[in-house]
Design an enzyme around this catalytic site. Structure first.
Site, mmCIF file in Angstrom:
data_model
loop_
_atom_site.group_PDB
_atom_site.id
_atom_site.type_symbol
_atom_site.label_atom_id
_atom_site.label_comp_id
_atom_site.label_asym_id
_atom_site.label_seq_id
_atom_site.Cartn_x
_atom_site.Cartn_y
_atom_site.Cartn_z
ATOM 1 N N HIS A 53 0.838 -1.186 0.000
ATOM 2 C CA HIS A 53 0.000 0.000 0.000
ATOM 3 C C HIS A 53 0.878 1.243 0.000
ATOM 4 C CE1 HIS A 53 0.605 -0.694 4.392
ATOM 5 N NE2 HIS A 53 0.653 0.628 4.430
ATOM 6 N N ALA A 54 0.226 2.364 -0.211
ATOM 7 C CA ALA A 54 0.856 3.682 -0.086
ATOM 8 C C ALA A 54 -0.090 4.532 0.751
ATOM 9 C CB ALA A 54 1.067 4.308 -1.464
#
Length: 143
Positions: A53-54
């Site tokens: 994820h970011a």
């Protein structure tokens, strides 16, 4: 962004004497932001990968207190790997950096310091949406 800027290692000052070693971390000094949240990961099963994820705005510093793990950092154009294996080194994870963690040693304890409290709406959990957000940011900042 050049490839070297994906990996930003912070070297923490090490103090100590014959009794042992100490690393002190202070907000806006060794850690480049106010610390609003601390969490740690341990007991990760063999072969398990994490992250993927970011964050839209969140900044973090990851510190491997014990053992080791491997990070893959990705800005949407380039990818770079780093192994965290020393408690006097931290990896700065900036906003809009996709990150994946692999190869956790059996004894790995990974502590993360964050500049915000948990907010699910700050996560980008699909890689295609991350790439779309990166491309939209590039196009909007070029105007």
């Amino acid at each position: 962004m050049d490839n070297m800027s994906l990996i930003n290692i912070i070297n923490f000052p090490v103090l100590g004497d014959g009794r042992g070693t100490l690393v002190a971390l202070e907000a806006n000094r060794q850690i480049p932001f106010e610390i609003k949240r601390v969490y740690y990961i341990y007991g990760t099963a063999q072969g398990v990968a994490r992250g993927f994820h970011a964050h839209k705005a969140l900044k973090q510093v990851a510190i491997c207190l014990k053992g080791s793990c491997r990070f893959v950092m990705d800005d949407g154009k380039d990818k770079q790997e780093v192994i965290l294996a020393k408690p006097d080194k931290g990896l700065l994870i900036d906003a809009m950096q996709w990150h994946e963690m692999y190869d956790f040693s059996n004894d790995c304890v990974l502590m993360v310091l964050a500049d915000q409290v948990y907010d699910e709406s700050d996560y980008i959990r699909e890689y295609s949406k991350f790439i779309e957000a990166v491309n939209n940011h590039v196009h909007s900042s070029a105007k």
